[in-house]
Design a protein around this motif. Structure first.
Motif, PDB file in Angstrom:
ATOM      1  N   VAL A   1       0.883  -1.166   0.000  1.00  0.00           N
ATOM      2  CA  VAL A   1       0.000   0.000   0.000  1.00  0.00           C
ATOM      3  C   VAL A   1       0.915   1.208   0.000  1.00  0.00           C
ATOM      4  O   VAL A   1       1.915   1.238   0.717  1.00  0.00           O
ATOM      5  CB  VAL A   1      -0.902  -0.016   1.258  1.00  0.00           C
ATOM      6  CG1 VAL A   1      -1.475   1.365   1.531  1.00  0.00           C
ATOM      7  CG2 VAL A   1      -2.016  -1.023   1.100  1.00  0.00           C
ATOM      8  N   THR A   2       0.608   2.196  -0.847  1.00  0.00           N
ATOM      9  CA  THR A   2       1.440   3.401  -0.896  1.00  0.00           C
ATOM     10  C   THR A   2       0.755   4.524  -0.137  1.00  0.00           C
ATOM     11  O   THR A   2      -0.425   4.786  -0.324  1.00  0.00           O
ATOM     12  CB  THR A   2       1.674   3.826  -2.366  1.00  0.00           C
ATOM     13  OG1 THR A   2       2.244   2.717  -3.056  1.00  0.00           O
ATOM     14  CG2 THR A   2       2.617   5.019  -2.458  1.00  0.00           C
ATOM     15  N   LEU A   3       1.543   5.145   0.722  1.00  0.00           N
ATOM     16  CA  LEU A   3       1.018   6.269   1.508  1.00  0.00           C
ATOM     17  C   LEU A   3       1.713   7.533   1.008  1.00  0.00           C
ATOM     18  O   LEU A   3       2.942   7.585   0.912  1.00  0.00           O
ATOM     19  CB  LEU A   3       1.359   6.027   2.988  1.00  0.00           C
ATOM     20  CG  LEU A   3       0.935   7.078   3.989  1.00  0.00           C
ATOM     21  CD1 LEU A   3      -0.577   7.009   4.205  1.00  0.00           C
ATOM     22  CD2 LEU A   3       1.639   6.841   5.319  1.00  0.00           C
ATOM     23  N   ILE A   4       0.930   8.532   0.643  1.00  0.00           N
ATOM     24  CA  ILE A   4       1.531   9.788   0.163  1.00  0.00           C
ATOM     25  C   ILE A   4       1.251  10.883   1.177  1.00  0.00           C
ATOM     26  O   ILE A   4       0.104  11.105   1.582  1.00  0.00           O
ATOM     27  CB  ILE A   4       0.970  10.192  -1.218  1.00  0.00           C
ATOM     28  CG1 ILE A   4       1.272   9.079  -2.226  1.00  0.00           C
ATOM     29  CG2 ILE A   4       1.547  11.525  -1.684  1.00  0.00           C
ATOM     30  CD1 ILE A   4       0.603   9.240  -3.564  1.00  0.00           C
ATOM     31  N   ASN A   5       2.305  11.552   1.618  1.00  0.00           N
ATOM     32  CA  ASN A   5       2.142  12.683   2.524  1.00  0.00           C
ATOM     33  C   ASN A   5       1.964  13.937   1.655  1.00  0.00           C
ATOM     34  O   ASN A   5       2.899  14.391   0.999  1.00  0.00           O
ATOM     35  CB  ASN A   5       3.385  12.797   3.423  1.00  0.00           C
ATOM     36  CG  ASN A   5       3.238  13.925   4.430  1.00  0.00           C
ATOM     37  OD1 ASN A   5       2.390  14.806   4.269  1.00  0.00           O
ATOM     38  ND2 ASN A   5       4.061  13.889   5.465  1.00  0.00           N
TER      39      ASN A   5
ATOM     40  N   SER B   1       6.406   9.703  -0.692  1.00  0.00           N
ATOM     41  CA  SER B   1       5.547   8.516  -0.635  1.00  0.00           C
ATOM     42  C   SER B   1       6.285   7.359   0.036  1.00  0.00           C
ATOM     43  O   SER B   1       7.516   7.282  -0.004  1.00  0.00           O
ATOM     44  CB  SER B   1       5.071   8.135  -2.034  1.00  0.00           C
ATOM     45  OG  SER B   1       6.119   7.578  -2.763  1.00  0.00           O
ATOM     46  N   TYR B   2       5.516   6.496   0.647  1.00  0.00           N
ATOM     47  CA  TYR B   2       6.058   5.373   1.423  1.00  0.00           C
ATOM     48  C   TYR B   2       5.277   4.123   1.047  1.00  0.00           C
ATOM     49  O   TYR B   2       4.075   4.192   0.800  1.00  0.00           O
ATOM     50  CB  TYR B   2       5.893   5.629   2.925  1.00  0.00           C
ATOM     51  CG  TYR B   2       6.433   6.966   3.377  1.00  0.00           C
ATOM     52  CD1 TYR B   2       7.737   7.086   3.846  1.00  0.00           C
ATOM     53  CD2 TYR B   2       5.622   8.104   3.326  1.00  0.00           C
ATOM     54  CE1 TYR B   2       8.229   8.323   4.247  1.00  0.00           C
ATOM     55  CE2 TYR B   2       6.104   9.331   3.735  1.00  0.00           C
ATOM     56  CZ  TYR B   2       7.408   9.449   4.189  1.00  0.00           C
ATOM     57  OH  TYR B   2       7.892  10.662   4.580  1.00  0.00           O
ATOM     58  N   GLU B   3       5.979   2.986   1.055  1.00  0.00           N
ATOM     59  CA  GLU B   3       5.298   1.731   0.724  1.00  0.00           C
ATOM     60  C   GLU B   3       5.252   0.828   1.948  1.00  0.00           C
ATOM     61  O   GLU B   3       6.261   0.684   2.653  1.00  0.00           O
ATOM     62  CB  GLU B   3       6.084   1.003  -0.361  1.00  0.00           C
ATOM     63  CG  GLU B   3       5.430   1.112  -1.721  1.00  0.00           C
ATOM     64  CD  GLU B   3       6.160   0.264  -2.723  1.00  0.00           C
ATOM     65  OE1 GLU B   3       5.901  -0.940  -2.761  1.00  0.00           O
ATOM     66  OE2 GLU B   3       7.015   0.830  -3.423  1.00  0.00           O
ATOM     67  N   PHE B   4       4.105   0.213   2.173  1.00  0.00           N
ATOM     68  CA  PHE B   4       3.989  -0.721   3.301  1.00  0.00           C
ATOM     69  C   PHE B   4       3.443  -2.056   2.804  1.00  0.00           C
ATOM     70  O   PHE B   4       2.510  -2.069   1.976  1.00  0.00           O
ATOM     71  CB  PHE B   4       3.064  -0.134   4.375  1.00  0.00           C
ATOM     72  CG  PHE B   4       3.618   1.129   4.966  1.00  0.00           C
ATOM     73  CD1 PHE B   4       4.633   1.084   5.906  1.00  0.00           C
ATOM     74  CD2 PHE B   4       3.168   2.365   4.530  1.00  0.00           C
ATOM     75  CE1 PHE B   4       5.176   2.246   6.426  1.00  0.00           C
ATOM     76  CE2 PHE B   4       3.700   3.532   5.036  1.00  0.00           C
ATOM     77  CZ  PHE B   4       4.721   3.469   5.993  1.00  0.00           C
ATOM     78  N   PRO B   5       3.991  -3.170   3.285  1.00  0.00           N
ATOM     79  CA  PRO B   5       3.542  -4.478   2.789  1.00  0.00           C
ATOM     80  C   PRO B   5       2.142  -4.851   3.277  1.00  0.00           C
ATOM     81  O   PRO B   5       1.742  -4.483   4.380  1.00  0.00           O
ATOM     82  CB  PRO B   5       4.578  -5.453   3.374  1.00  0.00           C
ATOM     83  CG  PRO B   5       5.279  -4.724   4.457  1.00  0.00           C
ATOM     84  CD  PRO B   5       5.083  -3.255   4.253  1.00  0.00           C
ATOM     85  N   ILE B   6       1.431  -5.597   2.424  1.00  0.00           N
ATOM     86  CA  ILE B   6       0.125  -6.145   2.819  1.00  0.00           C
ATOM     87  C   ILE B   6       0.365  -7.576   3.298  1.00  0.00           C
ATOM     88  O   ILE B   6       1.067  -8.343   2.634  1.00  0.00           O
ATOM     89  CB  ILE B   6      -0.856  -6.173   1.625  1.00  0.00           C
ATOM     90  CG1 ILE B   6      -1.153  -4.743   1.156  1.00  0.00           C
ATOM     91  CG2 ILE B   6      -2.146  -6.894   1.992  1.00  0.00           C
ATOM     92  CD1 ILE B   6      -1.984  -4.684  -0.121  1.00  0.00           C
ATOM     93  N   LEU B   7      -0.177  -7.909   4.456  1.00  0.00           N
ATOM     94  CA  LEU B   7      -0.093  -9.296   4.955  1.00  0.00           C
ATOM     95  C   LEU B   7      -1.481  -9.916   4.813  1.00  0.00           C
ATOM     96  O   LEU B   7      -2.480  -9.295   5.215  1.00  0.00           O
ATOM     97  CB  LEU B   7       0.337  -9.325   6.426  1.00  0.00           C
ATOM     98  CG  LEU B   7       1.620  -8.577   6.816  1.00  0.00           C
ATOM     99  CD1 LEU B   7       1.871  -8.710   8.322  1.00  0.00           C
ATOM    100  CD2 LEU B   7       2.817  -9.127   6.043  1.00  0.00           C
TER     101      LEU B   7
ATOM    102  N   GLY C   1       8.084   9.481  10.748  1.00  0.00           N
ATOM    103  CA  GLY C   1       8.081  10.339  11.946  1.00  0.00           C
ATOM    104  C   GLY C   1       6.669  10.581  12.471  1.00  0.00           C
ATOM    105  O   GLY C   1       6.450  11.452  13.305  1.00  0.00           O
ATOM    106  N   MET C   2       5.711   9.799  11.968  1.00  0.00           N
ATOM    107  CA  MET C   2       4.322   9.963  12.433  1.00  0.00           C
ATOM    108  C   MET C   2       3.774   8.631  12.952  1.00  0.00           C
ATOM    109  O   MET C   2       4.227   7.571  12.546  1.00  0.00           O
ATOM    110  CB  MET C   2       3.431  10.440  11.280  1.00  0.00           C
ATOM    111  CG  MET C   2       3.573  11.913  10.968  1.00  0.00           C
ATOM    112  SD  MET C   2       2.324  12.471   9.810  1.00  0.00           S
ATOM    113  CE  MET C   2       3.021  11.922   8.293  1.00  0.00           C
TER     114      MET C   2
END
Ligand code: ACO
Length: 426
Positions: free
Chosen positions: A6-10, A16-22, A41-42
């Motif tokens: 999942v990509t998170l955009i600030n 942008s940051y990527e986080f794995p889906i489990l 940092g959040m």
């Protein structure tokens, strides 16, 4: 970019940051955000953990929309209708249903371990008459750690098994003692010739040397209530138990904390509130007035025993209990104004557009309250009954956490909204 992320955009800085889906074996997947703070940092903010999975677990699965509840992959209706509470407790604690020999052995363990050290009784003497049985039970379980200190540190499978059997077996005895002391009644010792649920009802009802009548349907109804309460995923009391386990606290302290959490009116106290509300309504001719109050947006009154945070179609436990309630009431020939009030409310709620359109079906507490009332179990014991049922689930969850290779202490963060750097005035 991997598909399984999942990509998170600030939007503040465009990063942008990527986080794995489990993926779960069944049910919703999760986004693994364990590196979120390090990377961004959040923190996340999720009051009441409504969107947060706090652990990995293979014990209980709930699908609220489909009205499904499974323990270790077995449907709750199968366990409640075809198996006993001891089968279910064994399943939760050991991962599989017992065969005949295993069940006999487990049942004998329960009988043998149902006695408490005589010293435990002295503790009960310190409490005044009318002390709430939940307070006594919580103190009693905590005090077990002073008698059975071998289990303050568990290092192997056998010790775990012994601890689990000991707690599951002794809780009904402590629960019955709590009630007897709270009423100023003499305590009744466990009877080695009786099964788990029958023994509890016997210790609750009997008088010394007196015959006590316990009908099979009464034992079956109570056994079913225990089974249906045996676990319910990461609810508030289980979360309390797991939080304690994460600090390396021993099981007696963890279960005692679970009892504290369960005592809350919004958790284990709901079926007691059902009966109190039915008593308050008092007569069939007053039902319409209270239904109107429940439907009035300006009125905070809610019909107790209706609706559920997770089950929006129906509570699968309620269907099983409704059947048992009908059998029990039929066999005991129970009819009272309170039962008639309950029947009328149930009929209206199952057909009235307000309740039907909002998925406000009778929940487990509606039927368990009525069953416990029919079994002549006093209201202040309702949450205690819940504790007896939930204990195998708590221990299974405590143990699951402790079996992990590395355990992270439960330590949520916060959104600080207090003052910054107040300058003292001199
Ligand atoms: N009586 C009347 N109206 C109700 C009731 C009720 N018991 N429960 C919910 N509603 C209404 C709400 O007013 C709301 O109406 P709206 O959409 O017009 O605003 C709608 O139904 C949805 O209600 P929510 O509060 O959003 O539902 P939520 O999931 O947050 O609440 C809860 C679930 C807390 C169980 C609620 O249904 C309730 O208070 N029930 C009565 C208490 C009870 O029986 N608790 C035991 C639950 S079972 C258990 O915990 C083991």
């Amino acid at each position: 970019m991997s598909k399984d992320t999942v990509t998170l955009i600030n939007n503040r800085d465009g990063k942008s940051y990527e986080f794995p889906i489990l993926d779960a074996t069944v049910g919703p997947s999760v986004i693994n955000i364990s590196t979120l703070y390090k990377e961004t940092g959040m923190f996340t903010y999720d009051e009441g953990y409504t969107s947060t999975a706090s652990c990995r677990s293979d014990i209980t699965y709930i699908d609220g929309a489909a009205g499904k509840l499974m323990y270790r992959g077995y449907d709750i209706a199968y366990l409640a209708q075809e198996k006993t509470f001891l089968d279910t407790a064994y399943l939760l604690l050991n991962g599989d249903l017992p065969n005949k020999a295993e069940l006999d052995n487990f049942s004998f363990e329960m009988q043998k371990r149902s006695f408490v050290n005589e010293g435990v009784k002295k503790l009960f003497d310190a409490f005044p008459d009318r002390a709430h049985p939940m307070a006594i039970l919580s103190a009693g379980v905590s005090a077990l750690s002073t008698f059975y200190f071998k289990h303050l540190e568990i290092t192997n499978k056998e010790e775990y098994k012994e601890m689990a059997n000991r707690i599951v077996a002794k809780i009904p005895t402590l629960a019955a003692f709590s009630y007897r002391y709270s009423q100023g009644l003499p305590i009744i010792y466990p009877d080695m010739n009786r099964g788990f649920t029958e023994n509890f009802l016997y210790m609750l009802r009997s008088y010394p040397h007196n015959y006590v009548e316990l009908r099979p349907i009464e034992i079956k109804a109570l056994d079913t209530i225990f089974t249906l309460h045996a676990d319910h995923e990461q609810n508030a009391s289980t979360t309390a138990v797991r939080n304690l386990a994460s600090t390396n606290a021993h099981p007696y302290a963890a279960i005692s904390a679970g009892i504290g959490a369960l005592w809350g009116k919004s958790h284990g106290g709901a079926n007691e509130s059902v009966i109190r509300q039915l008593e308050m309504i008092g007569s069939v001719d007053r039902v319409d007035k209270f239904i109107a109050k429940a439907k009035d947006k300006e009125d905070p009154f809610r019909l107790m025993g209706f609706g559920h945070r997770v089950y929006k179609n129906f509570d699968p436990r309620a269907g099983v209990l409704k059947k048992i309630r009908n059998e029990l009431m039929g066999e005991l020939g129970i009819s009272s104004e309170l039962v008639e009030v309950a029947n009328k409310i149930e009929d209206i709620a199952l057909s009235d557009e307000y309740f039907v359109s909002r998925g406000l079906y009778p929940n487990i507490d509606f039927y368990s309250g009525l069953i416990l009332q029919a079994l002549k179990i006093p209201k202040e014991m309702f949450a205690v009954i819940f504790v007896i049922g939930r204990t195998p689930g708590w221990i299974a969850q405590w143990s699951e956490l402790n079996k992990q290779k590395s355990v992270k202490i439960a330590r949520p963060r916060q959104l600080y909204v207090g003052s910054d750097d107040r300058t003292p005035e001199y």
